[in-house]
Scaffold this active site. Structure first.
Site, PDB file in Angstrom:
ATOM      1  N   LYS A 150       0.844  -1.163   0.065  1.00 61.52           N
ATOM      2  CA  LYS A 150      -0.089  -0.013  -0.094  1.00 61.52           C
ATOM      3  C   LYS A 150       0.836   1.339   0.026  1.00 61.52           C
ATOM      4  O   LYS A 150       0.986   1.999   1.106  1.00 61.52           O
ATOM      5  CB  LYS A 150      -0.971   0.102   1.235  1.00 61.52           C
ATOM      6  CG  LYS A 150      -2.221   0.828   1.013  1.00 61.52           C
ATOM      7  CD  LYS A 150      -3.276   0.446   2.262  1.00 61.52           C
ATOM      8  CE  LYS A 150      -4.462   1.636   2.091  1.00 61.52           C
ATOM      9  NZ  LYS A 150      -4.889   1.702   0.690  1.00 61.52           N
ATOM     10  N   LEU A 206      -4.279  -4.994  -4.367  1.00 60.56           N
ATOM     11  CA  LEU A 206      -4.411  -4.535  -2.904  1.00 60.56           C
ATOM     12  C   LEU A 206      -4.961  -5.766  -2.001  1.00 60.56           C
ATOM     13  O   LEU A 206      -6.441  -5.915  -2.338  1.00 60.56           O
ATOM     14  CB  LEU A 206      -4.650  -3.200  -2.539  1.00 60.56           C
ATOM     15  CG  LEU A 206      -4.362  -3.007  -1.043  1.00 60.56           C
ATOM     16  CD1 LEU A 206      -2.839  -2.687  -0.918  1.00 60.56           C
ATOM     17  CD2 LEU A 206      -4.936  -1.893  -0.459  1.00 60.56           C
TER      18      LEU A 206
HETATM   19  N1  PDD Z   1      -7.965   2.369  -0.666  1.00 62.17           N
HETATM   20  N2  PDD Z   1      -7.536  -1.388  -3.526  1.00 62.17           N
HETATM   21  C1  PDD Z   1      -7.103  -0.330  -3.541  1.00 62.17           C
HETATM   22  C2  PDD Z   1      -5.989  -0.145  -4.818  1.00 62.17           C
HETATM   23  C3  PDD Z   1      -7.205   0.360  -2.571  1.00 62.17           C
HETATM   24  O1  PDD Z   1      -6.513   1.851  -2.645  1.00 62.17           O
HETATM   25  C4  PDD Z   1      -7.948   0.221  -1.410  1.00 62.17           C
HETATM   26  C5  PDD Z   1      -7.979   1.174  -0.595  1.00 62.17           C
HETATM   27  C6  PDD Z   1      -8.649  -1.056  -1.561  1.00 62.17           C
HETATM   28  C7  PDD Z   1      -9.566  -1.636  -0.267  1.00 62.17           C
HETATM   29  O2  PDD Z   1      -8.640  -1.787   0.954  1.00 62.17           O
HETATM   30  P1  PDD Z   1      -9.066  -1.643   2.370  1.00 62.17           P
HETATM   31  O3  PDD Z   1     -10.554  -2.506   2.477  1.00 62.17           O
HETATM   32  O4  PDD Z   1      -8.423  -2.026   3.074  1.00 62.17           O
HETATM   33  O5  PDD Z   1      -9.588  -0.211   2.671  1.00 62.17           O
HETATM   34  C8  PDD Z   1      -8.417  -1.756  -2.583  1.00 62.17           C
HETATM   35  C9  PDD Z   1      -8.243   3.315   0.666  1.00 62.17           C
HETATM   36  C10 PDD Z   1      -9.295   3.264   1.454  1.00 62.17           C
HETATM   37  C11 PDD Z   1      -7.715   4.902   0.101  1.00 62.17           C
HETATM   38  O6  PDD Z   1      -6.840   4.830  -0.689  1.00 62.17           O
HETATM   39  O7  PDD Z   1      -8.415   5.828   0.458  1.00 62.17           O
END
Ligand code: PDD
Length: 286
Positions: A150, A206
């Protein structure tokens, strides 16, 4: 009103919070982040976000400057100082400021940068968008190949989001080798004949913390889950579609590249999973 933000152990008014121009996060996108939701003043799935933060740092051979307890204390302090009932906490850790620009990593004892801030969002749980659903477009996935980390290098997702906005849509689903990977900032799902289909975990996507919880709840509710890639044609012919993320929870998708999905309104599986997710995560919040 000015927020109180966290920078390297200090709580400061946002105007006074500063990071060096030499910070590796700024110059090289050499940093990782997490976004944790707050509901009713409590943190949602904090343990999951800490586990992924450790993994992201480890994959980049970056140290972890704080303990989970320190991160938790800082998150709670920010919630309290900013009076956040519902919203998000953004956390970023970078390789720090070596005092100059250099492609090589700085010495290991270079202090890392840790920044946290709040984003208030009153209607996080009762988001009106969840009753109408999102429209998404499809666009080519041009990100790097370690999307399981991330990192803060979000330029391509940001460009794809702008392409979606220009097309009058809410988000873009990214397509690679004829198969959907995920949304710009969320994991992507379709439902066909009662089966929930979402891409399997690999470095192509991710590993969403919300994804893990939602799939667990789906299986506990005896719903069928298939973790595999799906094509744009399959998506357009699905009965339902939705995305998950820490900030959107479970968000129904009602249109994909102009094709209406199902009845063109949020479907029962997405709505049920959203309700279960919010109810269960509220109970487990810390
Ligand atoms: N984004 N895929 C990508 C590319 C992401 O950036 C995110 C999360 C997710 C979902 O992951 P999670 O369920 O752990 O939030 C999947 C965050 C919320 C953001 O960049 O604001």
């Amino acid at each position: 009103m000015s927020r109180i933000v966290y920078v390297n152990g200090e709580y400061l008014p946002e105007e006074q919070a500063k990071v060096s121009v030499f910070d590796r996060g700024f110059l090289m996108a050499d940093g990782v982040y997490e976004v944790t939701s707050v509901l009713g003043g409590k943190l949602i799935d904090f343990g999951g976000h800490m586990a992924r933060l450790r993994r992201s740092l480890g994959e980049l051979s970056m140290g972890n400057p704080l303990s989970d307890d320190d991160y938790l204390a800082a998150h709670r302090e920010l919630v309290s100082r900013n009076g956040i009932e519902n919203g998000m906490i953004y956390l970023q850790v970078t390789r720090g400021n070596p005092g100059d620009r250099d492609f090589a990593f700085p010495p290991e004892d270079t202090p890392q940068t840790v920044v946290m801030f709040t984003q208030e969002k009153d209607n996080l749980a009762d988001n009106p968008a969840a009753t109408t659903g999102w429209k998404v477009i499809l666009t080519e996935d041009l990100r790097w190949s370690r999307r399981d980390i991330k990192t803060v290098q979000l330029l391509f997702p940001s460009l794809a989001k702008m392409e979606a906005k220009a097309a009058g849509a809410d988000d873009a689903w990214l397509v690679e080798d004829g198969v959907i990977t995920e949304g710009t900032s969320n994991n992507a799902y379709i439902v066909k004949d009662g089966t929930i289909i979402t891409r399997q975990l690999s470095s192509d996507i991710l590993h969403g913390i919300t994804r893990a919880a939602v799939l667990r709840f789906a299986r506990e509710a005896q719903m069928k889950v298939e973790e595999r890639g799906f094509t744009p044609d399959e998506a357009k012919a699905a009965d339902e579609a939705f995305v998950t993320s820490a900030s959107a929870f479970v968000m129904p998708v009602v249109e994909i590249d102009g094709a209406r999905i199902g009845e063109g309104k949020p479907g029962p599986v997405a709505q049920r999973l959203r309700d279960i997710y919010i109810e269960e995560m509220r109970k487990a919040a810390v």
